[in-house]
Design a protein around this motif. Structure first.
Motif, PDB file in Angstrom:
ATOM      1  N   ALA A   3       0.853  -1.191   0.000  1.00 13.49           N
ATOM      2  CA  ALA A   3       0.000   0.000   0.000  1.00 13.49           C
ATOM      3  C   ALA A   3       0.885   1.236   0.000  1.00 13.49           C
ATOM      4  O   ALA A   3       1.731   1.396   0.886  1.00 13.49           O
ATOM      5  CB  ALA A   3      -0.915   0.005   1.216  1.00 13.49           C
ATOM      6  N   TYR A   4       0.714   2.091  -0.995  1.00 15.84           N
ATOM      7  CA  TYR A   4       1.422   3.358  -1.075  1.00 15.84           C
ATOM      8  C   TYR A   4       0.445   4.465  -0.700  1.00 15.84           C
ATOM      9  O   TYR A   4      -0.578   4.645  -1.370  1.00 15.84           O
ATOM     10  CB  TYR A   4       1.964   3.606  -2.483  1.00 15.84           C
ATOM     11  CG  TYR A   4       2.981   2.589  -2.944  1.00 15.84           C
ATOM     12  CD1 TYR A   4       4.337   2.779  -2.697  1.00 15.84           C
ATOM     13  CD2 TYR A   4       2.587   1.443  -3.625  1.00 15.84           C
ATOM     14  CE1 TYR A   4       5.272   1.855  -3.129  1.00 15.84           C
ATOM     15  CE2 TYR A   4       3.528   0.513  -4.061  1.00 15.84           C
ATOM     16  CZ  TYR A   4       4.864   0.735  -3.810  1.00 15.84           C
ATOM     17  OH  TYR A   4       5.789  -0.191  -4.236  1.00 15.84           O
ATOM     18  N   VAL A   5       0.734   5.212   0.354  1.00 12.49           N
ATOM     19  CA  VAL A   5      -0.165   6.263   0.826  1.00 12.49           C
ATOM     20  C   VAL A   5       0.507   7.611   0.569  1.00 12.49           C
ATOM     21  O   VAL A   5       1.524   7.938   1.182  1.00 12.49           O
ATOM     22  CB  VAL A   5      -0.493   6.102   2.322  1.00 12.49           C
ATOM     23  CG1 VAL A   5      -1.494   7.166   2.758  1.00 12.49           C
ATOM     24  CG2 VAL A   5      -1.048   4.704   2.596  1.00 12.49           C
ATOM     25  N   ILE A  12      -3.949   7.718   9.221  1.00  9.03           N
ATOM     26  CA  ILE A  12      -4.296   6.301   9.153  1.00  9.03           C
ATOM     27  C   ILE A  12      -4.778   5.886  10.531  1.00  9.03           C
ATOM     28  O   ILE A  12      -4.044   6.007  11.524  1.00  9.03           O
ATOM     29  CB  ILE A  12      -3.088   5.452   8.708  1.00  9.03           C
ATOM     30  CG1 ILE A  12      -2.625   5.890   7.311  1.00  9.03           C
ATOM     31  CG2 ILE A  12      -3.453   3.975   8.710  1.00  9.03           C
ATOM     32  CD1 ILE A  12      -1.437   5.120   6.788  1.00  9.03           C
ATOM     33  N   LEU A  31      -7.489  -0.346   4.223  1.00 10.85           N
ATOM     34  CA  LEU A  31      -6.365  -1.271   4.154  1.00 10.85           C
ATOM     35  C   LEU A  31      -6.687  -2.506   4.993  1.00 10.85           C
ATOM     36  O   LEU A  31      -6.994  -2.391   6.180  1.00 10.85           O
ATOM     37  CB  LEU A  31      -5.087  -0.610   4.680  1.00 10.85           C
ATOM     38  CG  LEU A  31      -4.681   0.716   4.027  1.00 10.85           C
ATOM     39  CD1 LEU A  31      -3.421   1.265   4.683  1.00 10.85           C
ATOM     40  CD2 LEU A  31      -4.472   0.540   2.527  1.00 10.85           C
ATOM     41  N   THR A  33      -5.257  -5.453   6.787  1.00 14.59           N
ATOM     42  CA  THR A  33      -3.918  -5.788   7.282  1.00 14.59           C
ATOM     43  C   THR A  33      -3.539  -7.240   7.022  1.00 14.59           C
ATOM     44  O   THR A  33      -2.353  -7.543   6.866  1.00 14.59           O
ATOM     45  CB  THR A  33      -3.815  -5.504   8.788  1.00 14.59           C
ATOM     46  OG1 THR A  33      -4.886  -6.165   9.466  1.00 14.59           O
ATOM     47  CG2 THR A  33      -3.896  -4.011   9.056  1.00 14.59           C
ATOM     48  N   LEU A  36      -1.681  -7.268   3.824  1.00 12.16           N
ATOM     49  CA  LEU A  36      -0.571  -6.337   3.639  1.00 12.16           C
ATOM     50  C   LEU A  36       0.778  -6.980   3.931  1.00 12.16           C
ATOM     51  O   LEU A  36       0.948  -7.657   4.943  1.00 12.16           O
ATOM     52  CB  LEU A  36      -0.735  -5.127   4.559  1.00 12.16           C
ATOM     53  CG  LEU A  36      -1.738  -4.048   4.158  1.00 12.16           C
ATOM     54  CD1 LEU A  36      -1.814  -2.989   5.252  1.00 12.16           C
ATOM     55  CD2 LEU A  36      -1.346  -3.418   2.836  1.00 12.16           C
ATOM     56  N   GLN A  38       3.503  -4.714   3.076  1.00 13.84           N
ATOM     57  CA  GLN A  38       4.280  -3.484   3.250  1.00 13.84           C
ATOM     58  C   GLN A  38       3.373  -2.276   3.072  1.00 13.84           C
ATOM     59  O   GLN A  38       2.473  -2.271   2.233  1.00 13.84           O
ATOM     60  CB  GLN A  38       5.425  -3.447   2.224  1.00 13.84           C
ATOM     61  CG  GLN A  38       6.453  -2.353   2.451  1.00 13.84           C
ATOM     62  CD  GLN A  38       7.596  -2.458   1.453  1.00 13.84           C
ATOM     63  OE1 GLN A  38       7.402  -2.386   0.250  1.00 13.84           O
ATOM     64  NE2 GLN A  38       8.799  -2.637   1.961  1.00 13.84           N
ATOM     65  N   VAL A  39       3.617  -1.243   3.890  1.00 10.97           N
ATOM     66  CA  VAL A  39       2.959   0.052   3.741  1.00 10.97           C
ATOM     67  C   VAL A  39       4.050   1.089   3.556  1.00 10.97           C
ATOM     68  O   VAL A  39       4.993   1.157   4.353  1.00 10.97           O
ATOM     69  CB  VAL A  39       2.103   0.402   4.975  1.00 10.97           C
ATOM     70  CG1 VAL A  39       1.544   1.819   4.856  1.00 10.97           C
ATOM     71  CG2 VAL A  39       0.956  -0.582   5.128  1.00 10.97           C
ATOM     72  N   LEU A  55      -0.102  -2.347  12.978  1.00 15.60           N
ATOM     73  CA  LEU A  55       0.916  -2.638  11.971  1.00 15.60           C
ATOM     74  C   LEU A  55       2.075  -3.424  12.581  1.00 15.60           C
ATOM     75  O   LEU A  55       2.588  -4.370  11.974  1.00 15.60           O
ATOM     76  CB  LEU A  55       1.429  -1.335  11.350  1.00 15.60           C
ATOM     77  CG  LEU A  55       0.459  -0.611  10.415  1.00 15.60           C
ATOM     78  CD1 LEU A  55       0.981   0.780  10.080  1.00 15.60           C
ATOM     79  CD2 LEU A  55       0.239  -1.415   9.137  1.00 15.60           C
ATOM     80  N   THR A  62       6.658  -1.186   7.541  1.00 12.15           N
ATOM     81  CA  THR A  62       6.154   0.177   7.370  1.00 12.15           C
ATOM     82  C   THR A  62       7.317   1.108   7.087  1.00 12.15           C
ATOM     83  O   THR A  62       8.204   1.278   7.924  1.00 12.15           O
ATOM     84  CB  THR A  62       5.386   0.641   8.624  1.00 12.15           C
ATOM     85  OG1 THR A  62       4.374  -0.324   8.938  1.00 12.15           O
ATOM     86  CG2 THR A  62       4.735   1.988   8.399  1.00 12.15           C
TER      87      THR A  62
END
Length: 382
Positions: A3-5, A12, A31, A33, A36, A38-39, A55, A62
């Protein structure tokens, strides 16, 4: 999933088993989890304490980057639980003969992939220079098994890389000022994109190493050093041409990126970006009058994560080149799609994505370290 924020000013927050990306009360993304890996957070994005704990508990890597994609840091995760494997890694980091054998395979894979990409450029562009460079690089690759020391092996890698970047510009459909690899700071559009894609690739290699249960600190080609994650740098070498370099060429040649998508950080803009509003302070701190020019660490694309004597700082007086926010989003989207592209992995004998292939290669390294495999086989372009 990665996920690219990038939504500036976003928060978040945790909601049950999910994370929400909020801005001004509106939900921008949800998102999950459990999906996921990677964030990646760009610029002014904040995490609430419950989201942070979630996370960490789920072990999601992260990563924090500046808005233009420069690496800042990441949340520290628990050390890999297999302490015997970690001890083996550190023992192997002191075994020069073991490292030399495996590092030769890593460098050989990197050199051959660079040569293959240059040969593709020669065929599609009809120019001889990339072909000549590819031939020279292949000759260097043949010498990797004979390297007597790690330094001599790195020397072969350095020679091949220099030849490669001189010829890579022939793969571009127009002249963007790219002549060689410059990273401190990047001074032309191609170098700016390469720095960004290398940052993304190394972040993925770090995640792959952790998923393989390995400690990222002790490397094989790259030396163990204070504060350095050396092993992801080993894993990423063979993927530079496959993931970053080929994608960078495509972004320019297919018109995804154009000259208007880049800006140059001239002294007045740079001072403003650094928050130096006072004119007197700017004059007093002008590098022109300092005893020694600063290292310009603010514009490194990665903190001390390269081999020594490679990619030295530029001294040609050019201004740092950066992507605009909209262009950065396009690069991120293209990199994500590239990672998710499937291909037939010759060693695995099945289809997998490039993201999965990086994990597969990291597990290969683990097998070699544990003695379950006699040699490391890099992923090669065909």
């Amino acid at each position: 999933m990665i996920a690219y924020v990038m939504t500036q000013g976003a928060r978040i927050v945790r909601q049950g088993r999910h994370l929400l990306v909020l801005k001004e009360g509106n939900i921008h993304h949800t998102l999950f989890t459990y999906r996921l890996e990677q964030v990646v957070l760009f610029g002014n994005v904040s995490l609430t304490p419950p989201a942070l704990k979630m996370l960490l508990r789920e072990g999601v890597d992260t990563v924090f980057l500046t808005l233009d994609g420069r690496y800042l840091g990441r949340f520290a995760q628990d050390d890999p639980k297999n302490v015997l494997l970690r001890r083996r890694q550190f023992e192997m980091s002191g075994d020069v003969s073991f490292r030399l054998k495996v590092a030769a395979d890593i460098v050989n894979g990197k050199l051959l992939n660079m040569a293959t990409l240059l040969m593709r450029i020669r065929r599609t562009r009809g120019v001889k220079e990339p072909g000549e460079a590819a031939d020279a690089i292949r000759q260097l690759a043949k010498r990797t098994p004979e390297a007597a020391t790690l330094d001599s092996l790195r020397g072969l890698e350095g020679q091949g890389t220099a030849l490669y970047f001189k010829a890579l510009r022939f793969g571009m459909d127009r002249d963007y000022g790219f002549r060689r690899r410059v990273r401190r700071p990047p001074t032309d559009p191609m170098n700016a994109v390469l720095s960004l894609l290398y940052t993304f690739s190394i972040n993925r290699a770090y995640a792959a190493v952790r998923l393989a249960g390995l400690d990222p600190a002790p490397g094989i080609l790259h030396d163990l050093d204070y504060g350095r994650h050396a092993l992801p740098l080993d894993v990423v070498e063979e993927f530079r041409a496959i993931l970053a370099d080929s994608l960078a060429l495509s972004l320019f040649n297919l018109g995804v990126l154009k000259e208007k998508d880049f800006c140059y950080l001239k002294p007045d803009l740079r001072a403003q970006a650094d928050g130096q509003e006072d004119q007197e302070d700017r004059a007093a701190n002008d590098p022109l009058g300092q005893v020694a020019m600063p290292d310009d660490t603010e514009f490194f694309d990665l903190p001390e994560q390269c081999m020594a004597a490679q990619e030295q700082p530029t001294c040609d007086g050019k201004y740092p080149c950066r992507l605009t926010p909209d262009a950065l989003k396009r690069v991120i989207a293209a990199f994500s799609k590239k990672l998710g592209t499937e291909f037939n992995h010759p060693l695995a004998g099945r289809k997998m994505t490039y993201g999965e292939a990086m994990i597969f290669q990291a597990r290969q390294l683990r097998n070699v370290i544990e003695g379950k495999a006699s040699r490391y086989e890099p992923l090669l372009m065909r």
